[in-house]
Design an enzyme around this catalytic site. Structure first.
Site, PDB file in Angstrom:
ATOM      1  N   ARG A 190     -60.333 -71.211 -41.808  1.00 18.64           N
ATOM      2  CA  ARG A 190     -59.876 -71.379 -40.432  1.00 18.64           C
ATOM      3  C   ARG A 190     -60.418 -72.671 -39.820  1.00 18.64           C
ATOM      4  O   ARG A 190     -60.063 -72.999 -38.693  1.00 18.64           O
ATOM      5  CB  ARG A 190     -60.368 -70.216 -39.583  1.00 18.64           C
ATOM      6  CG  ARG A 190     -59.358 -69.095 -39.371  1.00 18.64           C
ATOM      7  CD  ARG A 190     -60.065 -68.041 -38.559  1.00 18.64           C
ATOM      8  NE  ARG A 190     -59.246 -67.153 -37.813  1.00 18.64           N
ATOM      9  CZ  ARG A 190     -58.800 -65.971 -38.234  1.00 18.64           C
ATOM     10  NH1 ARG A 190     -59.011 -65.592 -39.461  1.00 18.64           N
ATOM     11  NH2 ARG A 190     -58.137 -65.186 -37.422  1.00 18.64           N
ATOM     12  N   ARG A 241     -49.803 -54.674 -30.879  1.00 15.74           N
ATOM     13  CA  ARG A 241     -50.600 -54.209 -32.011  1.00 15.74           C
ATOM     14  C   ARG A 241     -51.785 -53.352 -31.564  1.00 15.74           C
ATOM     15  O   ARG A 241     -52.170 -52.404 -32.237  1.00 15.74           O
ATOM     16  CB  ARG A 241     -51.076 -55.471 -32.739  1.00 15.74           C
ATOM     17  CG  ARG A 241     -51.768 -55.296 -34.014  1.00 15.74           C
ATOM     18  CD  ARG A 241     -51.906 -56.637 -34.709  1.00 15.74           C
ATOM     19  NE  ARG A 241     -52.884 -57.509 -34.062  1.00 15.74           N
ATOM     20  CZ  ARG A 241     -53.233 -58.707 -34.529  1.00 15.74           C
ATOM     21  NH1 ARG A 241     -52.642 -59.185 -35.588  1.00 15.74           N
ATOM     22  NH2 ARG A 241     -54.138 -59.442 -33.914  1.00 15.74           N
ATOM     23  N   ARG A 270     -57.860 -66.789 -28.914  1.00 10.44           N
ATOM     24  CA  ARG A 270     -57.584 -66.924 -30.356  1.00 10.44           C
ATOM     25  C   ARG A 270     -56.496 -67.953 -30.614  1.00 10.44           C
ATOM     26  O   ARG A 270     -56.555 -68.711 -31.583  1.00 10.44           O
ATOM     27  CB  ARG A 270     -57.190 -65.576 -30.969  1.00 10.44           C
ATOM     28  CG  ARG A 270     -58.373 -64.673 -31.217  1.00 10.44           C
ATOM     29  CD  ARG A 270     -58.217 -63.841 -32.485  1.00 10.44           C
ATOM     30  NE  ARG A 270     -57.074 -62.953 -32.421  1.00 10.44           N
ATOM     31  CZ  ARG A 270     -57.095 -61.750 -31.875  1.00 10.44           C
ATOM     32  NH1 ARG A 270     -58.200 -61.279 -31.352  1.00 10.44           N
ATOM     33  NH2 ARG A 270     -56.011 -61.011 -31.863  1.00 10.44           N
TER      34      ARG A 270
HETATM   35  P1  AMP Z   1     -58.125 -61.791 -38.274  1.00  8.41           P
HETATM   36  O1  AMP Z   1     -58.070 -60.377 -38.730  1.00  8.41           O
HETATM   37  O2  AMP Z   1     -57.895 -62.774 -39.401  1.00  8.41           O
HETATM   38  O3  AMP Z   1     -57.227 -62.044 -37.094  1.00  8.41           O
HETATM   39  O4  AMP Z   1     -59.627 -62.060 -37.767  1.00  8.41           O
HETATM   40  C1  AMP Z   1     -60.173 -61.346 -36.673  1.00  8.41           C
HETATM   41  C2  AMP Z   1     -61.375 -62.092 -36.134  1.00  8.41           C
HETATM   42  O5  AMP Z   1     -62.385 -62.206 -37.148  1.00  8.41           O
HETATM   43  C3  AMP Z   1     -61.109 -63.519 -35.695  1.00  8.41           C
HETATM   44  O6  AMP Z   1     -60.619 -63.595 -34.378  1.00  8.41           O
HETATM   45  C4  AMP Z   1     -62.485 -64.155 -35.845  1.00  8.41           C
HETATM   46  O7  AMP Z   1     -63.344 -63.808 -34.762  1.00  8.41           O
HETATM   47  C5  AMP Z   1     -63.020 -63.469 -37.086  1.00  8.41           C
HETATM   48  N1  AMP Z   1     -62.667 -64.225 -38.305  1.00  8.41           N
HETATM   49  C6  AMP Z   1     -61.831 -63.827 -39.312  1.00  8.41           C
HETATM   50  N2  AMP Z   1     -61.739 -64.756 -40.274  1.00  8.41           N
HETATM   51  C7  AMP Z   1     -62.535 -65.786 -39.874  1.00  8.41           C
HETATM   52  C8  AMP Z   1     -62.852 -67.065 -40.424  1.00  8.41           C
HETATM   53  N3  AMP Z   1     -62.316 -67.493 -41.574  1.00  8.41           N
HETATM   54  N4  AMP Z   1     -63.713 -67.859 -39.731  1.00  8.41           N
HETATM   55  C9  AMP Z   1     -64.269 -67.450 -38.580  1.00  8.41           C
HETATM   56  N5  AMP Z   1     -63.992 -66.281 -37.983  1.00  8.41           N
HETATM   57  C10 AMP Z   1     -63.144 -65.436 -38.626  1.00  8.41           C
END
Ligand code: AMP
Length: 191
Positions: free
Chosen positions: A98, A135, A148
């Site tokens: 990310r 969701r 986000r």
């Molecule tokens: P997601 O399920 O991919 O939408 O991730 C949910 C949350 O987890 C994000 O909003 C971040 O706070 C954290 N997160 C997930 N993947 C990452 C990553 N690669 N780097 C930093 N934070 C992450």
């Protein structure tokens, strides 16, 4: 969609796109079809939060605010996961990298072989917010969602350029039924 498994087995894939684009859903069905592990840092972090591990306690508030958890946390998690035997037959990364630092760390972990393709799921901004709010996940408050999206545009979207430069990007329209979008992904992957 025949022979998807035979054609895509062994590939090292990444699915990239804004929050709410349906990456997680597509990643789940695609991985089931190909038989490769789905490596989702968001899922791994939510699991730590649910189990109340030290890492989970550190990540929880950050996730609820919509910010990114520190690079070293997710890099360590992914490094460990990619090193497991099932990932030797390919994998699909979802939600990682990310940031530029994460992408560079991934390069080091993968070495010369690198990624085979980066699937970029495209969905218009208005539609994203609507989808995320429907969701209803615990980190899906309106403020967190807006944050986000901001974080995505500033930190993650530039990775598309990074991978475009390597000729790895395969863009797909993310609007439509799950099966339709999946068929587009399979199509751009050449299966
Ligand atoms: P997601 O399920 O991919 O939408 O991730 C949910 C949350 O987890 C994000 O909003 C971040 O706070 C954290 N997160 C997930 N993947 C990452 C990553 N690669 N780097 C930093 N934070 C992450």
């Amino acid at each position: 969609m025949s022979n998807v498994e035979a054609t895509l087995m062994g590939r090292r894939l990444l699915i990239l796109g804004p929050p709410g684009a349906g990456k997680g859903t597509q990643a789940t069905v695609l991985c089931r079809a190909i038989g490769i592990p789905h490596i989702s840092t968001g899922e791994m972090l939510r699991d730590h939060v649910a189990r109340e591990t030290a890492l989970g306690r550190r990540a929880r508030e950050i996730m609820e605010s919509g910010d990114l958890v520190p690079d070293e946390i997710v890099i360590g998690m992914v490094e460990e996961r990619i090193g497991q035997p099932d990932a030797a037959c390919g994998f699909l990364l979802d939600g990682f990298p990310r940031t530029r630092a994460q992408a560079e760390a991934l390069d080091e972990v993968l070495g010369d072989e690198g990624l085979d393709a980066v699937i970029v799921v495209e969905v218009a901004e208005d539609e994203l917010v609507e989808r995320i709010l429907k969701r209803g996940r615990s980190d899906d408050t309106e403020e967190a969602v807006r944050n986000r999206l901001t974080v995505y545009h500033s930190q993650t979207a530039p990775l598309i350029e990074f991978y475009l430069g390597r000729g790895l990007v395969r863009s797909v329209d993310g609007v439509g039924a799950i099966e339709e979008v999946l068929a587009r992904i399979v199509g751009v992957l050449g299966a």
